[in-house]
Design an enzyme around this catalytic site. Structure first.
Site, short mmCIF file in Angstrom:
data_model
loop_
_atom_site.label_atom_id
_atom_site.label_comp_id
_atom_site.label_asym_id
_atom_site.label_seq_id
_atom_site.Cartn_x
_atom_site.Cartn_y
_atom_site.Cartn_z
N ILE A 157 -8.41 1.87 4.99
CA ILE A 157 -9.17 0.86 4.27
C ILE A 157 -8.45 0.66 2.94
O ILE A 157 -7.69 1.51 2.49
CB ILE A 157 -10.64 1.28 4.05
CG1 ILE A 157 -10.75 2.60 3.27
CG2 ILE A 157 -11.37 1.40 5.37
CD1 ILE A 157 -12.20 3.00 2.99
N ASP A 158 -8.67 -0.49 2.32
CA ASP A 158 -7.95 -0.82 1.10
C ASP A 158 -8.21 0.20 -0.01
O ASP A 158 -9.27 0.83 -0.05
CB ASP A 158 -8.36 -2.21 0.61
CG ASP A 158 -7.95 -3.32 1.56
OD1 ASP A 158 -7.01 -3.11 2.35
OD2 ASP A 158 -8.60 -4.38 1.52
N LYS A 159 -7.26 0.30 -0.91
CA LYS A 159 -7.37 1.24 -2.04
C LYS A 159 -8.67 1.03 -2.80
O LYS A 159 -9.35 2.00 -3.18
CB LYS A 159 -6.16 1.04 -2.96
CG LYS A 159 -6.17 1.93 -4.20
CD LYS A 159 -4.91 1.71 -5.03
CE LYS A 159 -4.90 2.58 -6.28
NZ LYS A 159 -3.67 2.38 -7.08
#
Length: 338
Positions: A157-159
């Site tokens: 998942i995105d940062k």
């Protein structure tokens, strides 16, 4: 700089042996017509075809009409620009970073990832990642299938997206989890706080996602060359006037898992995640901006809230849920008072 009679220019920052920098490669008419990844690999013998494919997937290769999104497309005559990022340390080091562990056994570990933590090392996030924390927590027990830079990593998942991630500790678990993700046999629900609200109480957004032709750092719904993507959404509540909501809480269920999928799909239906620096496409209402500032929201309001799957080894049905993190929870409370 020339190589075997073909034109190859290396700009500042580049060196030999596939180091970072920018390379301009000229495909002559007699070399055109073949697959672009093979043609470029032939013109750059020091780089493997797999490396070229990876650069194309990352949006790092551009032709006359913009970024190349399909490695199997035909090479056209003209100049191609390859942006080669700096190398990442081959072996991440263990770091004593606290983890919120939702479940752990000998085969896998489920964690609730905080905002601001990248899943694995990459340029700009070489340390402080989930992998660094897991190496300290689990040591050498992580699956090696993901490679030395991404041990045990099955999905990302995105940062700046918070929420649940499952990581494999054994190769058998890695294979099993990867199979579940490939078959879309995973329950993944994300909660988004959006600017305005999507039309209708629930719907399905279906549109291929690929690199934007205008900005290689962005993804977009594309007509050709992208990857099939499906997101189901349900508007759980709206905030502000009922006839024209200022914001909404939307539950998004992933059928596929493409880069930035929910962010791109919500933006495509006119309801981007609040605070999204890439796909926000315009400021929210003044009252919503004030609530965001008061809540301290400095990222896209997106949270991986539910992850469900069958244990790849035992077959046990497992389901994990994570409450909204403080910034999104506070923002939701403030929006309820609009």
């Amino acid at each position: 700089m020339a190589s075997e009679g073909r034109d190859i220019e290396i700009e500042a920052g580049a060196d030999e042996e596939d180091s970072f920098g920018v390379r301009i490669v000229t495909v002559r008419p007699e070399d055109a017509g073949g697959r672009i990844d093979k043609v470029l690999a032939d013109l750059l013998p020091e780089m493997s075809r797999a490396r070229i494919q990876a650069l194309i997937a990352q949006g790092m290769v551009s032709g006359q009409s913009g970024p190349i999104s399909d490695a199997s497309g035909k090479a056209q005559p003209g100049d191609y620009r390859l942006e080669i990022p700096p190398p990442v340390a081959a072996e991440p080091v263990a770091e004593a970073i606290p983890l919120t562990v939702l479940y752990e056994d000998a085969h896998l570990i489920v964690v609730d990832k905080p905002v601001g933590m990248a899943v694995h090392p990459a340029p700009g996030s070489e340390s402080g990642t989930l992998v660094n924390a897991l190496l300290h927590h689990a040591g050498d027990s992580l699956s090696g299938i993901g490679g030395v830079a991404r041990p045990g990593i099955v999905h990302r998942i995105d940062k700046d997206t918070s929420g649940i991630v499952v990581v494999a500790k054994t190769d058998a678990a890695h294979h099993g989890l990867s199979g579940l993700f490939a078959a879309h046999d995973i329950e993944r629900v994300y909660i988004a706080l959006t600017r305005g609200a999507p039309k209708g109480p629930r719907a399905t957004v279906e549109g291929a996602i690929g690199r934007s032709s205008s900005d290689r750092k962005k993804m977009a719904v594309v007509r050709s060359g992208g990857r099939h993507a499906v997101t189901h959404y349900a508007v759980e509540r709206t905030f502000g006037p009922a006839e024209k909501p200022l914001a909404a809480r939307v539950a998004c269920t992933l059928e596929t898992g493409r880069t930035h999928q929910i962010r791109v799909h919500l933006a495509s239906v006119g309801a981007p995640c609040l605070g999204d620096p890439t796909y926000g496409s315009g400021p929210p209402a003044e009252k919503v901006r004030a609530a965001m500032a008061q809540a301290g929201l400095t990222r896209q309001a997106l949270h991986a809230a539910v992850l469900g799957f069958r244990h790849p080894i035992t077959g046990e049905a497992m389901r994990f849920a994570s409450p909204l993190p403080p910034d999104m929870a506070t923002l939701q409370t403030l929006l309820e008072n609009l």
